[in-house]
Design an enzyme around this catalytic site. Structure first.
Site, PDB file in Angstrom:
ATOM      1  N   SER A  22       0.831  -1.206   0.000  1.00  0.00           N
ATOM      2  CA  SER A  22       0.000   0.000   0.000  1.00  0.00           C
ATOM      3  C   SER A  22       0.856   1.244   0.000  1.00  0.00           C
ATOM      4  O   SER A  22       1.964   1.266   0.531  1.00  0.00           O
ATOM      5  CB  SER A  22      -0.875  -0.013   1.256  1.00  0.00           C
ATOM      6  OG  SER A  22      -1.381   1.260   1.516  1.00  0.00           O
ATOM      7  N   TYR A  78      -2.083   0.065  10.366  1.00  0.00           N
ATOM      8  CA  TYR A  78      -2.330  -0.581   9.066  1.00  0.00           C
ATOM      9  C   TYR A  78      -1.112  -0.376   8.166  1.00  0.00           C
ATOM     10  O   TYR A  78      -0.545  -1.336   7.643  1.00  0.00           O
ATOM     11  CB  TYR A  78      -3.579  -0.003   8.389  1.00  0.00           C
ATOM     12  CG  TYR A  78      -3.606  -0.305   6.923  1.00  0.00           C
ATOM     13  CD1 TYR A  78      -3.196   0.638   5.987  1.00  0.00           C
ATOM     14  CD2 TYR A  78      -3.957  -1.568   6.476  1.00  0.00           C
ATOM     15  CE1 TYR A  78      -3.163   0.333   4.638  1.00  0.00           C
ATOM     16  CE2 TYR A  78      -3.933  -1.878   5.135  1.00  0.00           C
ATOM     17  CZ  TYR A  78      -3.524  -0.915   4.221  1.00  0.00           C
ATOM     18  OH  TYR A  78      -3.480  -1.229   2.891  1.00  0.00           O
ATOM     19  N   LYS A 136       2.008  -3.031   6.626  1.00  0.00           N
ATOM     20  CA  LYS A 136       2.443  -3.156   5.225  1.00  0.00           C
ATOM     21  C   LYS A 136       3.955  -2.933   5.124  1.00  0.00           C
ATOM     22  O   LYS A 136       4.653  -3.615   4.375  1.00  0.00           O
ATOM     23  CB  LYS A 136       1.690  -2.166   4.342  1.00  0.00           C
ATOM     24  CG  LYS A 136       0.199  -2.480   4.190  1.00  0.00           C
ATOM     25  CD  LYS A 136      -0.036  -3.872   3.622  1.00  0.00           C
ATOM     26  CE  LYS A 136      -1.510  -4.176   3.422  1.00  0.00           C
ATOM     27  NZ  LYS A 136      -1.756  -5.530   2.871  1.00  0.00           N
TER      28      LYS A 136
HETATM   29  C1  WQD Z   1      -9.345   8.924   1.601  1.00  0.00           C
HETATM   30  C2  WQD Z   1      -9.527  10.385   1.955  1.00  0.00           C
HETATM   31  C3  WQD Z   1      -9.986  10.763   4.271  1.00  0.00           C
HETATM   32  C4  WQD Z   1     -13.910   8.985   4.461  1.00  0.00           C
HETATM   33  C5  WQD Z   1      -6.904   3.835   1.750  1.00  0.00           C
HETATM   34  C6  WQD Z   1      -7.264   2.464   2.206  1.00  0.00           C
HETATM   35  C7  WQD Z   1      -6.076   1.644   2.533  1.00  0.00           C
HETATM   36  C8  WQD Z   1      -4.980   1.803   1.532  1.00  0.00           C
HETATM   37  C9  WQD Z   1      -4.661   3.269   1.343  1.00  0.00           C
HETATM   38  C10 WQD Z   1      -4.823   0.155  -0.219  1.00  0.00           C
HETATM   39  C11 WQD Z   1      -8.857  10.747   3.274  1.00  0.00           C
HETATM   40  C12 WQD Z   1     -11.140  11.212   3.393  1.00  0.00           C
HETATM   41  C13 WQD Z   1     -12.689   9.416   3.987  1.00  0.00           C
HETATM   42  C14 WQD Z   1     -14.879   9.933   4.863  1.00  0.00           C
HETATM   43  C15 WQD Z   1     -13.367  11.691   4.285  1.00  0.00           C
HETATM   44  N1  WQD Z   1      -5.360   1.278   0.273  1.00  0.00           N
HETATM   45  N2  WQD Z   1     -12.438  10.746   3.903  1.00  0.00           N
HETATM   46  N3  WQD Z   1     -14.567  11.255   4.756  1.00  0.00           N
HETATM   47  O1  WQD Z   1      -7.291   6.477   4.320  1.00  0.00           O
HETATM   48  O2  WQD Z   1      -6.351   7.051   2.032  1.00  0.00           O
HETATM   49  O3  WQD Z   1      -6.576   4.647   2.844  1.00  0.00           O
HETATM   50  O4  WQD Z   1      -5.865   3.850   0.854  1.00  0.00           O
HETATM   51  O5  WQD Z   1      -4.175  -0.667   0.299  1.00  0.00           O
HETATM   52  O6  WQD Z   1      -6.508   0.293   2.519  1.00  0.00           O
HETATM   53  O7  WQD Z   1      -8.058   2.593   3.366  1.00  0.00           O
HETATM   54  O8  WQD Z   1      -8.580   5.996   2.167  1.00  0.00           O
HETATM   55  O9  WQD Z   1     -10.899   6.346   1.478  1.00  0.00           O
HETATM   56  O10 WQD Z   1     -10.391   6.121   3.959  1.00  0.00           O
HETATM   57  O11 WQD Z   1      -9.700   8.176   2.757  1.00  0.00           O
HETATM   58  O12 WQD Z   1     -13.123  12.895   4.206  1.00  0.00           O
HETATM   59  O13 WQD Z   1     -16.022   9.609   5.321  1.00  0.00           O
HETATM   60  O14 WQD Z   1     -10.918  10.632   2.137  1.00  0.00           O
HETATM   61  O15 WQD Z   1      -9.770  11.686   5.326  1.00  0.00           O
HETATM   62  O16 WQD Z   1      -8.338  12.055   3.164  1.00  0.00           O
HETATM   63  P1  WQD Z   1      -7.140   6.146   2.892  1.00  0.00           P
HETATM   64  P2  WQD Z   1      -9.974   6.605   2.618  1.00  0.00           P
END
Ligand code: WQD
Length: 340
Positions: A127, A152, A156
């Site tokens: 990741s 998490y 990784k």
């Molecule tokens: C993205 C952005 C949140 C929810 C993911 C996967 C992880 C890994 C890396 C592959 C962030 C914002 C989110 C919400 C929001 N992938 N957000 N409101 O944290 O980048 O991690 O990619 O292995 O498995 O989880 O993804 O979609 O949770 O968040 O504002 O209700 O959206 O703060 O900036 P993240 P995410």
């Protein structure tokens, strides 16, 4: 016929990769999953898209005894694609020990089995979170790995090190570590997509659930040092991720890897802010999304997006879909879920 074991095959990226393997290769494909974060009926969805036989094993990789018994019964395995792991950044902040146990014991058991049974081709689901809050963007595979911002991401980083050291001790073992950026979207058929079992943590399923009135989106912070104040991510279509796995498998099985532990970024190279992602959803669906603005979420990095030239060059992989395609496919999938 060579045999490929896919762990976590009932999961989001695993299921899309099973479809690509069944449709575009002649491998015997076996999926292993304990359904801790997936549904067995996902296999039925896969079979609707791809007619080739899919063998399945219901198994927890943390149970080493059962793992050895079950895999011992299926004969020689030629390659493993290892997806099975917990993957929520916020959940890992609340349950670090659960993440260390599940994500690392399972990997260790699987590597042990591979070592004891002459399996020398291994693809690891890594990741972009291994980069932490990167100083320079876009990140390349040589970018320094900063301190992980979540357990998490740390699992990784440790997982990559486990495989890298195993490769150093075992030159006949060949691994590819695929660093996904943010996998989103759904299979273009609309028959397969992300199936969060509980309230999802990831942005895109929350967007589509909010659009059908099943969730309430909050943007976690608009005070970041970015162009519109919200975090930047490199959203990548799940089918592009799946395609990369098939290419990486051929790359290994055909002995094209110059060294026995290769790392590739799987991202589009385009950074998209949360607000831009929302705007894309509204554009392609013609719907206005209601959402609130909240505080920053612990564990979030400010911005991360990929330099993907190495995967393009060595795996001959080119992402096909842009953010609008991703949002539209996610929306089509959510609408189909509503009809079930
Ligand atoms: C993205 C952005 C949140 C929810 C993911 C996967 C992880 C890994 C890396 C592959 C962030 C914002 C989110 C919400 C929001 N992938 N957000 N409101 O944290 O980048 O991690 O990619 O292995 O498995 O989880 O993804 O979609 O949770 O968040 O504002 O209700 O959206 O703060 O900036 P993240 P995410």
């Amino acid at each position: 016929m060579r045999t490929i074991l896919v762990t976590g095959g009932a999961g989001y990226i695993g299921s899309h990769t099973l479809v690509e393997l069944l449709q575009n290769t002649n491998y015997r494909v076996i999926s292993l999953d304990n359904f801790s974060n997936s549904l067995e009926k996902t296999y039925d969805r896969i079979k609707k898209i791809s007619p080739r036989p899919l063998e399945t094993l219901a198994l927890d990789l943390c149970d080493k005894t059962r793992l050895y018994e079950a895999l011992g019964r299926i004969g020689q395995i030629d390659g493993i694609i290892h997806f099975a792991a917990y993957k929520s950044v916020p959940e890992s902040m609340k349950e670090p020990l659960l993440y260390y146990h599940n994500n690392l014991s399972s990997l260790n058991n699987l590597l042990s089995y591979a070592n004891d049974n002459g399996i020398n081709h291994f693809i690891f689901s890594s990741s972009c979170s291994v980069y932490g809050n990167a100083d320079d963007l876009p990140v390349t595979e040589e970018s320094p790995l900063k301190k992980a911002e979540s357990p998490y991401g740390h699992t990784k980083q440790v997982g990559e090190d486990m495989i890298s050291f195993f490769c150093k001790s075992n030159p006949s073992f060949n691994a590819v570590l695929l660093r996904y950026f943010n996998p989103v979207g759904a299979h273009m058929s609309g028959l397969l997509g992300e199936l969060p079992l509980n309230r999802p943590n990831n942005l895109v399923p929350i967007i589509t659930q909010t659009a059908v009135g099943k969730n309430a989106l909050t943007v976690f912070g608009t005070d970041y040092p970015t162009r519109d104040g919200s975090c930047i991510r490199d959203y990548i279509h799940v089918s592009d991720i799946a395609d990369a796995h098939v290419r990486a498998l051929h790359f290994l099985m055909e002995g094209k890897n110059a060294s026995n532990c290769k790392v590739y970024n799987l991202g589009t190279g385009n950074g998209v802010t949360v607000l831009e992602a929302i705007a894309s959803f509204e554009k392609v669906t013609g719907r206005t999304l209601s959402y609130g603005i909240g505080d920053r979420r612990g564990g979030d990095v400010i911005a991360i997006y990929a330099n993907n030239t190495l995967a393009k060059k060595e795996l001959n992989w080119v992402p096909r879909f842009g953010i609008d395609d991703m949002m539209l496919s996610a929306w089509k999938w959510q609408q189909n879920l509503e009809l079930e």
